[in-house]
Motif scaffolding. Structure first.
Motif, PDB file in Angstrom:
ATOM      1  N   ASN A  65      31.975  16.035  34.502  1.00 40.70           N
ATOM      2  CA  ASN A  65      32.245  17.097  33.535  1.00 40.70           C
ATOM      3  C   ASN A  65      32.366  18.470  34.186  1.00 40.70           C
ATOM      4  O   ASN A  65      32.578  19.462  33.484  1.00 40.70           O
ATOM      5  N   ASP A 122      23.593  16.433  33.734  1.00 38.87           N
ATOM      6  CA  ASP A 122      24.875  16.090  33.137  1.00 38.87           C
ATOM      7  C   ASP A 122      25.740  15.386  34.178  1.00 38.87           C
ATOM      8  O   ASP A 122      25.679  15.709  35.369  1.00 38.87           O
ATOM      9  N   SER A 136      32.889  24.746  33.041  1.00 43.60           N
ATOM     10  CA  SER A 136      32.613  23.427  32.465  1.00 43.60           C
ATOM     11  C   SER A 136      32.408  23.564  30.965  1.00 43.60           C
ATOM     12  O   SER A 136      31.747  24.505  30.504  1.00 43.60           O
ATOM     13  N   PRO A 137      32.961  22.657  30.184  1.00 45.86           N
ATOM     14  CA  PRO A 137      32.832  22.770  28.716  1.00 45.86           C
ATOM     15  C   PRO A 137      31.398  22.548  28.276  1.00 45.86           C
ATOM     16  O   PRO A 137      30.660  21.736  28.849  1.00 45.86           O
ATOM     17  N   HIS A 138      30.992  23.304  27.269  1.00 45.84           N
ATOM     18  CA  HIS A 138      29.660  23.156  26.710  1.00 45.84           C
ATOM     19  C   HIS A 138      29.625  21.933  25.800  1.00 45.84           C
ATOM     20  O   HIS A 138      30.619  21.573  25.154  1.00 45.84           O
ATOM     21  N   ALA A 139      28.466  21.312  25.768  1.00 44.87           N
ATOM     22  CA  ALA A 139      28.309  20.127  24.930  1.00 44.87           C
ATOM     23  C   ALA A 139      28.359  20.507  23.454  1.00 44.87           C
ATOM     24  O   ALA A 139      27.857  21.566  23.050  1.00 44.87           O
ATOM     25  N   GLN A 140      28.979  19.656  22.666  1.00 42.27           N
ATOM     26  CA  GLN A 140      29.042  19.889  21.228  1.00 42.27           C
ATOM     27  C   GLN A 140      27.661  19.664  20.598  1.00 42.27           C
ATOM     28  O   GLN A 140      26.820  18.948  21.145  1.00 42.27           O
ATOM     29  N   GLU A 153      26.780  16.098  20.260  1.00 39.20           N
ATOM     30  CA  GLU A 153      26.490  15.461  21.543  1.00 39.20           C
ATOM     31  C   GLU A 153      25.091  15.827  22.031  1.00 39.20           C
ATOM     32  O   GLU A 153      24.365  14.979  22.567  1.00 39.20           O
ATOM     33  N   GLU A 154      24.696  17.091  21.867  1.00 36.35           N
ATOM     34  CA  GLU A 154      23.350  17.498  22.258  1.00 36.35           C
ATOM     35  C   GLU A 154      22.298  16.771  21.429  1.00 36.35           C
ATOM     36  O   GLU A 154      21.265  16.346  21.955  1.00 36.35           O
ATOM     37  N   SER A 170      21.594  19.297  38.004  1.00 39.37           N
ATOM     38  CA  SER A 170      22.093  19.049  36.664  1.00 39.37           C
ATOM     39  C   SER A 170      21.917  17.581  36.312  1.00 39.37           C
ATOM     40  O   SER A 170      22.171  16.699  37.140  1.00 39.37           O
ATOM     41  N   ASN A 228      32.505  28.830  37.073  1.00 36.83           N
ATOM     42  CA  ASN A 228      32.171  27.560  36.440  1.00 36.83           C
ATOM     43  C   ASN A 228      32.612  27.607  34.983  1.00 36.83           C
ATOM     44  O   ASN A 228      32.061  28.358  34.181  1.00 36.83           O
TER      45      ASN A 228
END
Length: 551
Positions: A23, A19, A269-273, A276-277, A17, A267
């Motif tokens: 996160n 990321d 983990s929050p998804h990116a807004q 943000e992407e 990843s 898992n």
């Protein structure tokens, strides 16, 4: 009630990843199924039938009459390197005398704050972070395969004992190296130990305290639910893997009261807004743009093109090996001859080379010298007269194999030549060589004792290293590996110069056909020469004046 499908694959999974690992969020769900003490056999009511019924009762009641449901099931979301204290750590760090390190005092302060705010929220699930002094003993005795008779190798044992943790140690200026950079005489133990890879990792363990009710905080009841490892390259190792669509994992406790627990790891983990992407996409686009500009500055803005009607030839070659020669310690002298008409090369271009001296090695029935000597050159072909029907001549690679012994005596082992391939791509060429010989035993004795032999003043004798007019002997072979590239504006599909250059390329195709015919004729000449040599070796009374054998 449907039967639970358990997941038996507890091996590790590897993810990558870009990321930040901070996160990462995991949801762990732990649930107690039943106890073996609650399973008993009850005989069948009907006599004469050998049947046994399995009755499952509810959990044993507590002193107050029931067992709390929160002790049977727990679910919690855990972040990367998030510290959740166990009951053992809470009892330990409340005693100030048990604190020895600054980390222990830090944990003590955090536990006191939790007690003042109402106590910790977790009951059975807790974590060991990278800073804790904990090592899973199962990692030291883990198997690499599923074979029952597997014996761990030396490397497996060494790797299991390596504590791969990140150590942020700053070097001191002017410090002296404690270890040597180069070990000139490494021992066998040194070589074996230095094969152990010690990649820095950050580790985190998600644990569970499966002790009886109101008896939490004992080390013997601790079990590892999941182990996470992350390195600096963004590689995340999870053992066991996330549950996903698979069934839950199971844990059976040991002892008199064997209990069965199941747990899942997901898992979350929050998804990116979207914003943000988009911001990350712009950052990567800017990064790639700068990298492209940097590469363009290294290469240059102007792409070097050939003149119209010219063909540029790049050859990246390698003298691979030589075999089948009489003496040892071989080296090869080679050069490329360009035809005088239409061919040219840059002034700085070196069209010749000499390999290193190489000792032969026995391979099957031959003695082979492996050179692996690289060379490169470029040349230009410019066809000005398109009305000419003559086929274009192609460069020729000449080679000379020599040997050099301990007493600095050198001998010519063979001469050879080959036409460079007219088509681009990778080619492996085997060049057969020969050498001139003298009649009589004196020449061979001179060659053996003092070295030296007949040599050619010009390697391109007879335009193609002809053997006619010489008494020769076939020797070994030299192997060349050539990677040929051709550059011309004629290869551009939308170029107006394609028709002008097409005639040259068509002639090159005809040249390849001519080369094949030349090889066939050369084979016939060799066969005829061998027959002539065979007839000369026969007694004269067996040969007629016409050259045929007398029956």
């Amino acid at each position: 009630m449907a039967e639970t499908v358990w997941s038996t694959d507890t091996g590790e999974a590897v993810y990558r990843s870009r990321d930040p690992v901070r996160n990462l969020r995991l949801r762990v769900h732990l649930q107690r199924i039943t106890s073996s003490n609650f399973l008993h056999y009850q005989p069948a009511a009907e006599l004469g039938k050998d049947l046994i019924d399995l009755a499952t009762f509810r959990p044993q009641p507590t002193a107050s009459g029931h067992r709390p449901e929160e002790d049977e099931e727990e679910e919690i979301v855990i972040g990367w390197q998030e510290k959740l204290f166990s009951q053992f750590e809470v009892d330990l760090y409340q005693n100030e005398t048990a604190c020895q390190s600054p980390l222990d005092y830090q944990y003590r302060q955090e536990i006191l704050k939790l007690e003042n705010s109402g106590g910790k929220k977790n009951r059975r699930i807790f974590t060991y972070t990278d800073s804790d002094r904990y090592t899973n003993l199962e990692e030291h005795c883990q198997r690499m395969t599923t074979a029952a008779s597997e014996v761990p190798s030396f490397l497996v044992e060494r790797m299991a004992n390596v504590r791969r943790r990140r150590q942020d140690r700053r070097g001191m200026e002017g410090g002296i190296l404690k270890s040597r950079i180069v070990t000139w005489e490494p021992s066998e133990e040194f070589v074996r130990n230095n094969h152990v890879i010690n990649t820095p990792l950050q580790t985190m363990h998600i644990m569970a305290d499966l002790g009886p009710y109101k008896k939490l905080g004992y080390k013997k009841y601790e079990h590892v639910l999941c182990t996470l490892k992350v390195d600096s390259n963004g590689v995340i190792t999870v053992k066991p893997d996330f549950t996903g669509l698979k069934g839950p994992y199971r844990i059976e406790t040991e002892g008199e009261k064997q209990e069965l627990w199941k747990y899942t790891i997901d898992n979350v983990s929050p998804h990116a807004q979207p914003e943000e992407e988009e911001r990350e996409r712009r950052v990567f686009k800017d990064l790639y743009g700068r990298h492209k500009e940097y590469l363009s500055s290294l290469v240059g803005t102007d792409f070097e093109m050939t003149v119209p009607g010219a063909l540029r030839l790049f050859v990246n070659g390698e003298v691979v090996s030589a075999q089948g020669y009489e003496y040892d310690n071989l080296y090869v002298h080679f050069f490329v001859e360009l035809p005088t008409a239409h061919w040219s090369s840059p002034a700085f271009q070196q069209l010749s080379g000499v390999t290193q001296t190489c000792t032969t090695k026995s391979l099957a029935m031959d003695k082979v010298a492996h050179f692996s000597y690289p060379f490169t050159f470029e040349a230009f072909f410019l066809h000005e007269d398109e009305s000419s029907d003559a086929l274009p001549e192609w460069p020729v690679l000449y080679c000379e194999v020599l040997s050099l012994d301990f007493w600095q005596r050198y001998r010519v082992e063979g001469y050879g030549a080959v036409v460079l391939p007219a088509t681009p791509g990778s080619h492996t060429l085997t060049v057969s060589t020969w050498r001139p010989v003298e009649l009589g035993t004196v020449a061979e004795l001179r060659r053996f004792f003092i070295g030296g032999s007949l040599e050619l003043e010009d390697l391109s004798y007879g335009e193609r290293l002809s053997r006619f007019g010489l008494r020769t002997e076939t020797t070994g072979t030299v192997t060349f590996r050539l990677h040929c590239l051709q550059q011309s504006r004629a290869f551009m599909e939308s170029s107006s110069l394609q028709k002008r250059m097409r005639s040259v390329l068509d002639r090159l195709e005809g040249f390849s056909q001519q080369s094949s015919i030349h090889n066939v004729l050369e084979a016939f000449r060799r066969a005829r020469r061998r027959m002539q040599e065979a007839r000369e070796s026969l007694p004269q009374d067996l040969v007629s004046p016409s050259g045929t054998l007398v029956s």
